[in-house]
Write an enzyme that holds these catalytic residues in place. Sequence first.
Site, PDB file in Angstrom:
ATOM      1  N   ASP A 128     -99.658  20.026  64.826  1.00 18.93           N
ATOM      2  CA  ASP A 128    -100.668  19.938  65.884  1.00 18.93           C
ATOM      3  C   ASP A 128    -101.390  21.276  66.035  1.00 18.93           C
ATOM      4  OD1 ASP A 128    -102.116  19.586  68.276  1.00 18.93           O
ATOM      5  OD2 ASP A 128    -100.598  18.242  69.092  1.00 18.93           O
ATOM      6  N   SER A 163    -101.987  14.151  75.108  1.00 19.75           N
ATOM      7  CA  SER A 163    -102.728  15.397  75.262  1.00 19.75           C
ATOM      8  C   SER A 163    -102.937  15.733  76.743  1.00 19.75           C
ATOM      9  CB  SER A 163    -104.038  15.298  74.473  1.00 19.75           C
ATOM     10  OG  SER A 163    -104.629  16.562  74.302  1.00 19.75           O
ATOM     11  N   HIS A 215    -102.632  16.408  65.799  1.00 19.90           N
ATOM     12  CA  HIS A 215    -102.834  16.048  67.199  1.00 19.90           C
ATOM     13  C   HIS A 215    -103.241  14.592  67.281  1.00 19.90           C
ATOM     14  CE1 HIS A 215    -103.316  17.189  71.383  1.00 19.90           C
ATOM     15  NE2 HIS A 215    -104.523  16.653  71.421  1.00 19.90           N
TER      16      HIS A 215
END
Length: 211
Positions: free
Chosen positions: A158, A110, A190
């Site tokens: 995601d 991320s 995610h």
Amino acid sequence: MDQQHIVVQQPTKAEQLIILFHGVGDSAAGMAPVGRHFAQAFPQALVISIDGPFASSMGHGRQWFSVQGITEEGRQGRIDEVIPQFVATVRQWQQQSGLSAQQTTLVGFSQGTIMSLEGVKAQPQLAGQVIGFSGRFATSPQQRIADVVIHLIHGEQDAVIAVAHAKNAAQSLTALGSDVTLDLVPNMGHGINQPMLEQAIAHLRQDIAAN
């Protein structure tokens, strides 16, 4: 163990340097289990998990930059402010370990992926490999990123960083002649799951063998 990093694995004579960067609101400790997978696969690697330098504006954990009120237009500016610190962190571990950029792999999740991608975009010969889980560039690269292999691994479901960003990054890099792979993981949101870790380790094994 200081607040800045966790040493996941420290072999007597390291042949590779693997540095992990967590997502916003997480910590070095939160990313360390991912590091253990890499440590197991690469027993000769020095594996380090790094804390973001700032307290998260989300109320817990750490971050490299705040995502509060962030816009597509404003993201690059926030990153540009902290990229020198990010680069210095990587260089510090290279210097300390005596390992080169070519022997260095940046593993991000991320926001950690964003920093890793932007790091190699901003600084030539920062690392030999980037493994970017569930991330993106802030803005597409405008020139070839040489001397680094970039592996993008992204869940197709995601909802935090859309898979389109990974596809766009791969297309941009390919068009510029950079070395990139893209793995899309069905039914994955995610996060990082076992197939994603296995894919990352397989890529890294190939890269190391090729060197």
